[in-house]
Motif scaffolding. Sequence first.
Motif, mmCIF file in Angstrom:
data_model
loop_
_atom_site.group_PDB
_atom_site.id
_atom_site.type_symbol
_atom_site.label_atom_id
_atom_site.label_comp_id
_atom_site.label_asym_id
_atom_site.label_seq_id
_atom_site.Cartn_x
_atom_site.Cartn_y
_atom_site.Cartn_z
ATOM 1 N N GLU A 155 1.340 -1.109 0.070
ATOM 2 C CA GLU A 155 0.015 -0.205 0.148
ATOM 3 C C GLU A 155 1.122 1.060 0.045
ATOM 4 N N LYS A 156 2.018 1.152 0.837
ATOM 5 C CA LYS A 156 2.809 1.998 0.749
ATOM 6 C C LYS A 156 3.795 3.074 -0.504
ATOM 7 N N PHE A 157 3.342 1.720 -1.990
ATOM 8 C CA PHE A 157 3.553 2.549 -3.034
ATOM 9 C C PHE A 157 3.405 3.506 -3.248
ATOM 10 N N PHE A 158 1.412 3.114 -2.886
ATOM 11 C CA PHE A 158 0.305 4.349 -4.016
ATOM 12 C C PHE A 158 0.568 5.619 -2.894
ATOM 13 N N THR A 159 0.917 5.519 -1.917
ATOM 14 C CA THR A 159 1.542 6.704 -1.647
ATOM 15 C C THR A 159 3.042 7.776 -2.011
ATOM 16 N N ASP A 160 3.889 6.929 -1.845
ATOM 17 C CA ASP A 160 5.109 7.358 -2.417
ATOM 18 C C ASP A 160 5.029 7.877 -3.559
ATOM 19 N N ASN A 161 3.912 7.178 -4.751
ATOM 20 C CA ASN A 161 3.876 7.026 -5.885
ATOM 21 C C ASN A 161 2.845 8.476 -6.164
ATOM 22 N N ASP A 162 2.295 8.913 -4.573
ATOM 23 C CA ASP A 162 1.570 9.699 -5.105
ATOM 24 C C ASP A 162 0.433 9.363 -6.022
ATOM 25 N N VAL A 163 -0.092 8.207 -6.045
ATOM 26 C CA VAL A 163 -1.257 7.603 -7.121
ATOM 27 C C VAL A 163 -2.475 7.869 -6.873
ATOM 28 N N ASP A 164 -3.438 8.374 -7.158
ATOM 29 C CA ASP A 164 -4.956 8.900 -6.847
ATOM 30 C C ASP A 164 -5.312 7.716 -6.970
ATOM 31 N N SER A 165 -6.136 6.188 -6.185
ATOM 32 C CA SER A 165 -6.697 5.100 -6.248
ATOM 33 C C SER A 165 -7.955 5.180 -6.115
ATOM 34 N N ARG A 166 -8.324 4.794 -7.058
ATOM 35 C CA ARG A 166 -9.780 4.406 -7.030
ATOM 36 C C ARG A 166 -9.979 3.241 -6.577
ATOM 37 N N LEU A 167 -10.601 2.773 -5.714
ATOM 38 C CA LEU A 167 -11.318 1.212 -5.733
ATOM 39 C C LEU A 167 -12.690 1.344 -5.556
ATOM 40 N N GLY A 168 -13.215 0.175 -6.202
ATOM 41 C CA GLY A 168 -14.948 0.113 -6.111
ATOM 42 C C GLY A 168 -15.049 0.716 -7.141
#
Length: 434
Positions: free
Chosen positions: A83-96
């Motif tokens: 999960e840290k990958f998405f924070t570290d890479n500043d990803v706007d992750s839209r789930l569901g």
Amino acid sequence: MTAAPSTPQDPQDPQDPQHPQNIVIVGNGQAGIQLVDSLRKEGYAGTITVIGEETHFPYQRPPLSKDFMAADKEPKPLPLRAEKFFTDNDVDSRLGVRVTAIDRAGHTVSLSDGSRVGYTTLVLATGAANRELNVPGSGLEGIYGLRTLADAEAVHARLDTVRSVVVIGAGFIGLEFAAAARKRGLDVTVLEYADRPMARALSPVMGNWFARAHRAMGVDLRLGEGIASFTGDDSGHVAAAVSTTGDTYPADMVLVGIGVIPRTELAEQTGLAVANGITVDSAMRTDDEDIYALGDCANYPSHHAEARTRLESVQNATDQARHTAKSILDTHDGGRDYTELPWFWSTQGDLRLQIAGIAHPEDETVLRGNPDDGKFSVFCFRSGRLVAVESVNQPADHMAARRVLSQGRTLTPEQAADPEFDFKTYSKAAAAGV
């Protein structure tokens, strides 16, 4: 003190506040997440939005039909990235949420939660969906597909309560699951309409060997025999499978593995070219210059297949994602052909199948090693040219084959058949350009 005159910013600069960049990726499977990783490694500093239909963080799919089914383990998905990958890479992750429409003129996508997201570049990494079985009784309880984590959890939960399992389809997923179910001591019948297992992916000699191997495991493998219908009990649960020969097989549970179809709905709705997948060029670009497609859903010009093709593999998704990142950012002088060697694997019980290249059923084949020992390779030649190597429990052969095929090195059928020929050394010389 006066400030130095400002330099006009490149309109393609992701740091330009007047022209903010947003790459929107539809699909958070292997291809989509690798694309995020590759974009950041290539230096892209703009916004990345990733849209995924499942509520789970991205996970690896291949283990779902194998290790996930073991009786002695608590089933847990393996993450594609922490999960840290998405924070570290500043990803706007839209789930569901899912994309319901694409506005190509307005450069926006509409989502199922009512929101809209603008894009400068849109990437369709929508993957594939299980092909549905449509025969009488296919709606009974206890009949499962196996594609998502939810599917795998439901199947795993049932395995503790059943004795007889029928698998429809002897492809990779079906045979991986069949081997896992046999390891748990279950009675397993596999119905396959073709005359050999994995007929679409393997040479006849290797497919026939796997038929014998699964029967030796105790699998009742029925070739040339498809599914005609299912019968159920009074509670609406499946009780038996009736094959195209009229034979009936008891089934406390059924696993359907009859292949997949590419997820092309969005592309079709928005008018993009579609033919057995979303049609792309060698840069993975669709006929809209701002929209790309890759992975299981993309039909691309394949150097190794010598035709347009669509591949379903982790390697293909990963390598195409790396290639697409460079295409989007134009870091290789306007684009180059995608020529990465396809390779695949499948673990079925104690059998580790690895494939480098793409074989055709009519290819000339040369055996190397001893099939009776369960450690051998099949070298496939087309017009005297090596095009693929299929290996069972021979990882050294597989790695050597990848080196040779990637370099386009010549190898004759006579060399492959010669037990004194040092294929590993030859491959290393090829990689070194000797």
